[in-house]
Design an enzyme around this catalytic site. Structure first.
Site, PDB file in Angstrom:
ATOM      1  N   LYS A 190      51.229  38.410  26.681  1.00 21.95           N
ATOM      2  CA  LYS A 190      51.023  37.363  27.682  1.00 21.95           C
ATOM      3  C   LYS A 190      49.647  37.549  28.322  1.00 21.95           C
ATOM      4  CE  LYS A 190      51.454  36.653  32.031  1.00 21.95           C
ATOM      5  NZ  LYS A 190      50.325  35.737  32.264  1.00 21.95           N
ATOM      6  N   GLY A 243      46.488  45.266  35.131  1.00 25.45           N
ATOM      7  CA  GLY A 243      46.356  44.287  36.202  1.00 25.45           C
ATOM      8  C   GLY A 243      46.358  44.990  37.544  1.00 25.45           C
ATOM      9  N   ARG A 246      49.535  45.770  42.895  1.00 30.28           N
ATOM     10  CA  ARG A 246      50.648  45.016  43.504  1.00 30.28           C
ATOM     11  C   ARG A 246      51.641  44.537  42.438  1.00 30.28           C
ATOM     12  NH1 ARG A 246      51.922  39.744  44.916  1.00 30.28           N
ATOM     13  NH2 ARG A 246      50.050  38.891  43.951  1.00 30.28           N
ATOM     14  N   GLU A 266      48.307  50.079  33.801  1.00 30.54           N
ATOM     15  CA  GLU A 266      46.885  50.326  34.082  1.00 30.54           C
ATOM     16  C   GLU A 266      46.532  49.417  35.241  1.00 30.54           C
ATOM     17  OE1 GLU A 266      45.060  52.518  32.536  1.00 30.54           O
ATOM     18  OE2 GLU A 266      46.336  52.945  30.808  1.00 30.54           O
TER      19      GLU A 266
HETATM   20  P1  NAD Z   1      47.177  40.540  38.290  1.00 33.45           P
HETATM   21  O1  NAD Z   1      47.992  41.743  38.579  1.00 33.45           O
HETATM   22  O2  NAD Z   1      47.152  39.450  39.276  1.00 33.45           O
HETATM   23  O3  NAD Z   1      47.641  39.878  36.913  1.00 33.45           O
HETATM   24  C1  NAD Z   1      47.698  40.631  35.726  1.00 33.45           C
HETATM   25  C2  NAD Z   1      48.674  39.959  34.775  1.00 33.45           C
HETATM   26  O4  NAD Z   1      49.978  40.030  35.344  1.00 33.45           O
HETATM   27  C3  NAD Z   1      48.400  38.491  34.522  1.00 33.45           C
HETATM   28  O5  NAD Z   1      48.647  38.183  33.170  1.00 33.45           O
HETATM   29  C4  NAD Z   1      49.416  37.800  35.423  1.00 33.45           C
HETATM   30  O6  NAD Z   1      49.787  36.519  34.988  1.00 33.45           O
HETATM   31  C5  NAD Z   1      50.579  38.763  35.327  1.00 33.45           C
HETATM   32  N1  NAD Z   1      51.560  38.663  36.426  1.00 33.45           N
HETATM   33  C6  NAD Z   1      51.342  38.269  37.701  1.00 33.45           C
HETATM   34  N2  NAD Z   1      52.494  38.278  38.396  1.00 33.45           N
HETATM   35  C7  NAD Z   1      53.470  38.681  37.552  1.00 33.45           C
HETATM   36  C8  NAD Z   1      54.875  38.890  37.664  1.00 33.45           C
HETATM   37  N3  NAD Z   1      55.519  38.683  38.815  1.00 33.45           N
HETATM   38  N4  NAD Z   1      55.557  39.315  36.578  1.00 33.45           N
HETATM   39  C9  NAD Z   1      54.927  39.549  35.407  1.00 33.45           C
HETATM   40  N5  NAD Z   1      53.606  39.352  35.233  1.00 33.45           N
HETATM   41  C10 NAD Z   1      52.872  38.938  36.291  1.00 33.45           C
HETATM   42  O7  NAD Z   1      45.706  41.098  37.974  1.00 33.45           O
HETATM   43  P2  NAD Z   1      44.435  40.250  37.593  1.00 33.45           P
HETATM   44  O8  NAD Z   1      43.935  39.568  38.826  1.00 33.45           O
HETATM   45  O9  NAD Z   1      44.682  39.441  36.376  1.00 33.45           O
HETATM   46  O10 NAD Z   1      43.415  41.396  37.164  1.00 33.45           O
HETATM   47  C11 NAD Z   1      42.699  42.148  38.061  1.00 33.45           C
HETATM   48  C12 NAD Z   1      43.334  43.500  38.255  1.00 33.45           C
HETATM   49  O11 NAD Z   1      43.420  44.180  37.005  1.00 33.45           O
HETATM   50  C13 NAD Z   1      42.515  44.426  39.138  1.00 33.45           C
HETATM   51  O12 NAD Z   1      43.358  45.063  40.057  1.00 33.45           O
HETATM   52  C14 NAD Z   1      41.930  45.424  38.155  1.00 33.45           C
HETATM   53  O13 NAD Z   1      41.608  46.678  38.712  1.00 33.45           O
HETATM   54  C15 NAD Z   1      43.008  45.530  37.163  1.00 33.45           C
HETATM   55  N6  NAD Z   1      42.512  46.084  35.910  1.00 33.45           N
HETATM   56  C16 NAD Z   1      42.848  47.369  35.592  1.00 33.45           C
HETATM   57  C17 NAD Z   1      42.371  47.940  34.418  1.00 33.45           C
HETATM   58  C18 NAD Z   1      42.754  49.335  34.026  1.00 33.45           C
HETATM   59  O14 NAD Z   1      42.607  49.660  32.849  1.00 33.45           O
HETATM   60  N7  NAD Z   1      43.246  50.164  34.919  1.00 33.45           N
HETATM   61  C19 NAD Z   1      41.543  47.202  33.572  1.00 33.45           C
HETATM   62  C20 NAD Z   1      41.222  45.890  33.922  1.00 33.45           C
HETATM   63  C21 NAD Z   1      41.711  45.338  35.091  1.00 33.45           C
END
Ligand code: NAD
Length: 496
Positions: A190, A243, A246, A266
């Site tokens: 996804k 992601g 939170r 991650e």
């Molecule tokens: P996000 O957590 O908002 O979303 C990530 C993914 O989760 C998206 O596909 C989103 O649709 C999905 N999602 C959201 N709510 C959900 C739910 N209730 N159930 C299941 N899936 C859900 O993050 P973002 O804004 O897309 O990305 C930015 C974040 O990603 C930052 O915090 C960044 O640090 C992190 N990130 C971490 C790494 C790592 O390797 N540690 C790498 C890249 C980005």
């Protein structure tokens, strides 16, 4: 042949963009027929109506993935055969790199040069590296009494759901697809609703490379709909996520509420980049500090967003960083000369501008940037921004901004530097700049972070495990350690 902005704009106009989900080897609309408008942050243009998948699509895709896993068509294929297919898949990504780079840039606003030279090659490398590894991983024979045989083997875990973010859309997906598929699992991906296009496109390339239909499925859509459905699904054995912290916490709850699926996370970061007065090359350190916050518009989980500088050199060093940031000019991402593109969407831009306001409110001193740019374009551009005089208790030092906003903090001793660096809920990465070998080791050991870079920022390749301490997550992407997430360990004890 090098291409100009006009060439890329022409190609963008001619591009046929696939927007449907991919299940069982075919593109198809969402079961309920829902779609969402996919807008480019470059100028707000609509790129298409993308399938907005939901519970019914998750049901279908997981059922197909499960069936295909049980059939053994991929899961029981000899590792050497899976390797060959994975390498072909990597070659497909390389063969389509210009199309994929263009999709990535249009979808999330990163400079075309970065998409072409960094994201797509690195995504292909992740697939190839994992594929090449899979026929070189041996299982174990335990040290048993002479009349017993103990086998310690790794098996694919089953159906993997991968939920990924928008900042490196294809690369983050491929860090998971590589080991998950190479190990023999079936997978449902996804992508983020903010950047679904490359994931949709590569599903077809995977099938063309020889991955059996139904082994790799892609469901675009929102997190609270299809993401949640996958996370709660009783037939998903393993959930891998990149992601925010939170949402990562929410996914652990979903797993607990459903089938205790393995959850690997991650998550976010607020990484310290520590510059000691004895750094071997202060100019190189300043340029790296600028790159660590401006690259990819600061939308990098490991962004060096807290710059800790020894007070004895701080004023001179900060002046160098400000100068270096001037070379990170903001422009249209389709221009090959552009180094800083658009933020992923209006919401992210508002978030970043909100943090800049918070910096002012809390009394930090703005030394450069601080405003929206190129507003007439209809895109979402923010100038690389540096605040000096930041205290680690300020909002801009505590929270992940995920934009080009750098906080500078001073320190006087190694102990103080380490204390400030570790004073964060996150633990993803850190940088240390010093000529003193003992200090480099001492400080690197004391830092609570999954990656520590000495006299560089953001080093490493597929051989280095990547992931976080503390609330930056668990488990590791990349390297052979990544296979731990996608396999179950089995002990078979035989009486001879
Ligand atoms: P996000 O957590 O908002 O979303 C990530 C993914 O989760 C998206 O596909 C989103 O649709 C999905 N999602 C959201 N709510 C959900 C739910 N209730 N159930 C299941 N899936 C859900 O993050 P973002 O804004 O897309 O990305 C930015 C974040 O990603 C930052 O915090 C960044 O640090 C992190 N990130 C971490 C790494 C790592 O390797 N540690 C790498 C890249 C980005």
């Amino acid at each position: 042949m090098s291409q100009t902005r006009q060439d890329w704009e022409r190609r963008a106009r001619e591009l046929r963009i696939e927007t449907r989900a991919f299940i069982d080897g075919h593109y198809r609309a969402a079961v309920e027929g829902d779609t969402f408008d996919c807008q480019s942050p470059i100028d707000g243009r609509s790129l298409g109506q993308v399938a907005s998948c939901g519970v019914a699509d998750a049901e279908l895709a997981v059922q197909v993935a499960r069936e295909r896993f049980e059939s053994g068509v991929w899961s029981r294929l000899a590792p050497v055969k899976r390797k060959q297919v994975m390498i072909r898949f990597a070659e497909q990504l390389e063969a389509h790199r210009e199309e994929l780079a263009l999709l990535e840039t249009l979808d999330m606003g990163k400079p075309i040069t970065d998409a072409l030279k960094v994201d797509i090659p690195a995504a292909a490398r992740a697939i190839r590296w994992s594929g090449e590894a899979i026929d070189k991983l041996y299982d174990e024979v335990a040290a048993t009494p002479h009349d017993e045989l103990g086998l310690v083997t790794r098996e694919p875990i089953g159906v993997v759901a991968a939920i990924v973010p928008w900042n490196f859309p294809l690369l983050m997906a491929c860090w998971k697809l590589g080991p998950a598929l190479a190990a023999g699992n079936s997978l449902v991906l996804k992508p983020s609703e903010k950047s679904p296009l490359t994931a949709i496109r590569v599903a077809q390339l995977a099938v063309e490379a020889g991955i059996p239909a139904g082994v790799f499925n892609v469901l675009p859509g929102y997190g609270h709909t299809v993401g949640k459905a996958l996370a709660l699904h009783m037939e998903v054995d393993c959930l891998v996520f990149t992601g925010s912290t939170r949402i990562a916490k929410q996914l652990m709850i979903y797993a607990g509420e459903s089938n205790m699926k393995r959850v690997w996370l991650e998550a976010g970061g607020k990484s310290p980049n520590i510059v000691f007065a004895d750094a071997p090359d202060l100019q190189a350190a300043a340029e790296a500090a600028a790159s660590a916050i401006a690259y990819n518009q600061g939308e990098v989980c490991t962004a060096g967003s807290r710059l800790l500088v020894e007070n004895s050199i701080k004023d001179d060093f900060v002046a160098r960083v400000v100068e270096a940031l001037k070379t990170w000019e903001v422009g249209c991402p389709l221009d090959p000369a552009t180094k800083v593109g658009a933020l992923v969407d209006k919401q992210q831009m508002e978030t970043v501008l909100g943090y800049i306001e918070a910096g002012h409110r809390d009394g930090a001193k703005l030394l450069c940037g601080g405003q929206r740019l190129l507003e007439d374009s209809g895109g979402t551009y923010v100038a690389p921004t540096l605040f000096d005089g930041v205290d680690n208790a300020m909002k801009i030092a505590r929270e992940e901004i995920f934009g080009p906003v750098l906080s500078v903090l001073g320190f006087d001793s190694d102990e103080e530097a380490v204390r400030i660096a570790n004073d964060t809920p996150y633990g993803l990465a850190a940088g240390v700049w010093t000529s003193n070998l003992s200090r480099a080791h001492r400080v690197a050991k004391a830092l609570r972070a999954g990656s520590v870079w000495v006299n560089q920022y953001d080093g490493g390749d597929m051989t280095a495990p990547f992931g976080g301490f503390k609330q930056s997550g668990n488990g590791r992407d990349k390297s052979l350690h990544a296979f731990d997430k996608y396999t179950e360990l089995k002990a078979t004890w035989i009486k001879l």
